[in-house]
Motif scaffolding. Structure first.
Motif, PDB file in Angstrom:
ATOM      1  N   ASP A 164      -0.735  -4.894   3.263  1.00 33.39           N
ATOM      2  CA  ASP A 164      -1.291  -3.682   3.873  1.00 33.39           C
ATOM      3  C   ASP A 164      -0.705  -3.644   5.285  1.00 33.39           C
ATOM      4  O   ASP A 164      -1.126  -4.382   6.167  1.00 33.39           O
ATOM      5  CB  ASP A 164      -2.825  -3.732   3.908  1.00 33.39           C
ATOM      6  N   TRP A 200      -5.082  -5.095  -1.499  1.00 32.18           N
ATOM      7  CA  TRP A 200      -4.510  -5.387  -0.173  1.00 32.18           C
ATOM      8  C   TRP A 200      -5.545  -5.241   0.941  1.00 32.18           C
ATOM      9  O   TRP A 200      -5.304  -5.693   2.040  1.00 32.18           O
ATOM     10  CB  TRP A 200      -3.289  -4.504   0.109  1.00 32.18           C
ATOM     11  N   ASP A 201      -6.696  -4.623   0.631  1.00 29.36           N
ATOM     12  CA  ASP A 201      -7.748  -4.490   1.645  1.00 29.36           C
ATOM     13  C   ASP A 201      -8.669  -5.710   1.703  1.00 29.36           C
ATOM     14  O   ASP A 201      -9.565  -5.758   2.554  1.00 29.36           O
ATOM     15  CB  ASP A 201      -8.590  -3.232   1.382  1.00 29.36           C
ATOM     16  N   GLU A 218       0.823  -1.209   0.000  1.00 29.29           N
ATOM     17  CA  GLU A 218       0.000   0.000   0.000  1.00 29.29           C
ATOM     18  C   GLU A 218       0.861   1.264   0.000  1.00 29.29           C
ATOM     19  O   GLU A 218       0.565   2.217  -0.716  1.00 29.29           O
ATOM     20  CB  GLU A 218      -0.921   0.056   1.236  1.00 29.29           C
ATOM     21  N   ASP A 220      -3.819  -1.914   8.131  1.00 29.40           N
ATOM     22  CA  ASP A 220      -5.133  -1.732   7.508  1.00 29.40           C
ATOM     23  C   ASP A 220      -6.036  -1.159   8.591  1.00 29.40           C
ATOM     24  O   ASP A 220      -6.059  -1.675   9.708  1.00 29.40           O
ATOM     25  CB  ASP A 220      -5.643  -3.086   7.012  1.00 29.40           C
ATOM     26  N   GLY A 221      -6.723  -0.073   8.249  1.00 24.87           N
ATOM     27  CA  GLY A 221      -7.536   0.594   9.269  1.00 24.87           C
ATOM     28  C   GLY A 221      -6.676   1.570  10.069  1.00 24.87           C
ATOM     29  O   GLY A 221      -6.705   1.576  11.294  1.00 24.87           O
TER      30      GLY A 221
HETATM   31 MG   LIG Z   1      -6.213  -0.887   4.115  1.00 29.34          MG
END
Ligand SMILES: [Mg+2]
Ligand SMILES: Nc1ncnc2c1ncn2[C@@H]1O[C@H](COP(=O)(O)O)[C@@H](O)[C@H]1OP(=O)(O)O
Ligand SMILES: [Mg+2]
Ligand SMILES: [Mg+2]
Length: 341
Positions: A132, A277-278, A71, A135-136
């Protein structure tokens, strides 16, 4: 017969475990000037860059020929931050590389310097790793849920997926109980949940559809997933429980272990394309636990299109026995929205 991917799986677990250590360290010490805003207006921290550097250097050391789709873009870092932050990122990654987190873990992989690039364009052919690192990020900054996510994709199909959730309760009904979960899946070999240390590995198998307990897992951020559309879908399915809101692919891990019932992610407007990647590791974990992941029209996700999943029709993930009902409700909700427009 499915291929075992034993080495890739162990490497992925080790890399995600180290990155979980790193991101937890960063959270505890994060200082304000370590959060930046990227060109697309989303936040990124030294933790994102350092975790991606850590994971990609481990991958590059073990598989120097494998391309990496990450990412984060180091070029963005060069532009937007100073030498102090770059040095800090290298220091964090190096520290996490040599931590003795589990017997044999470091010795097994050994780490050497290497120029790992994460800017591969993805695509239909050959092996590639997809990272990622956090993530978040918004959940991470709030001290809530986030996930370190890694997948091996071969010829457009996810083969190995690992998600590390340092803040995720082992049991959602006991938020003050034990925390920290790893979710691991290899295509054709099932999915497992374990502690971040690797302790207590447990096979995952999603329970069948039960209208009495069924609820939705969805984003905290209304800008990432339309809360109003999912509420309409929920009403059409006569769901009585409130949605479980959490950031990141922790939602896929929770779904795979039987929390909620469906992960619903509906577009908030035109234009945003979901990134591979999510969804890459999360979708495999859910599939290997007996679920199904498609766009909101029932079409499987295509990880061979490049860095994105292409045109965005939203994403739904649920146990197979609930999938048709869910798609039906989505279609009716869309008809209702069109009729109003
Ligand atoms: Mg993400
Ligand atoms: N408009 C958007 N629609 C859907 N997802 C988005 C949007 N903007 C950012 N995201 C991504 O959603 C993911 C988090 O999802 P969730 O809300 O389920 O936790 C992040 O990877 C985030 O990207 P980014 O990593 O660039 O912030
Ligand atoms: Mg991220
Ligand atoms: Mg981000």
């Amino acid at each position: 017969m499915s291929i075992a991917y034993t080495t890739e799986k162990q490497l992925a677990i080790s890399a995600v475990r180290r990155a979980c250590y790193l991101t937890s360290q960063v959270f505890n010490k994060l200082v304000k000037n370590e959060t930046l805003t990227k060109g697309d207006k989303t936040p990124v921290t030294v933790g994102d860059y350092a975790a991606q550097a850590l994971i990609s250097s481990m991958l590059h050391h073990a598989y120097p020929e494998d391309p990496i789709v990450g990412e984060e873009d180091a070029a963005e870092l060069r532009v937007e931050s100073g030498k102090v932050q770059r040095d800090r990122i290298v220091e964090l990654a190096n520290e996490a590389l040599v931590q003795d987190l589990q017997e044999g873990d470091y010795a097994e992989w050994g780490i050497g310097p290497g120029k790992a690039q994460g800017n591969h364009e993805g695509g239909r052919n050959g092996r590639m790793w997809c990272i990622d690192p956090i993530d978040g990020t918004k959940g991470f900054l709030r001290g809530e849920q986030y996930a370190v996510c890694l997948a091996l994709i071969i010829d457009g199909e996810v083969k190995v997926g690992v998600i590390g959730c340092p803040n995720l309760p082992h049991d959602l009904s006991k938020p003050d109980g034990g925390k920290g979960c790893l979710f691991v899946a290899v295509r054709g070999q099932g999915a497992q949940q374990m502690a971040v240390s690797g302790a207590n590995p447990t096979p995952l198998s999603m329970p069948p559809y039960d209208p009495a307990t069924f609820s939705f897992l969805e984003s905290v951020e209304a800008a990432h997933s339309s809360h109003s559309t999912s509420e309409k879908i929920s009403k059409l399915m006569q769901i009585t429980h409130s949605p479980i809101r959490m950031d990141s692919q922790a939602k896929y891990g929770c779904l795979a272990r039987g929390d909620g019932g469906a992960y619903v992610r509906m577009p908030t407007g035109v234009g945003y394309k979901e990134k591979i990647w999510d969804h890459a590791p999360g979708s495999l974990i859910v599939e290997e636990a007996g679920g199904i992941v498609t766009n909101s029209q029932g079409v499987p996700l295509d990880f061979g299109l490049g860095r994105t999943l292409g045109e965005n029709f939203g994403i739904v993930a649920t146990v197979k026995s609930a999938h048709a009902k869910l798609l039906d409700a989505v279609a009716k909700a869309h008809e209702g929205e069109k009729a109003k427009a």
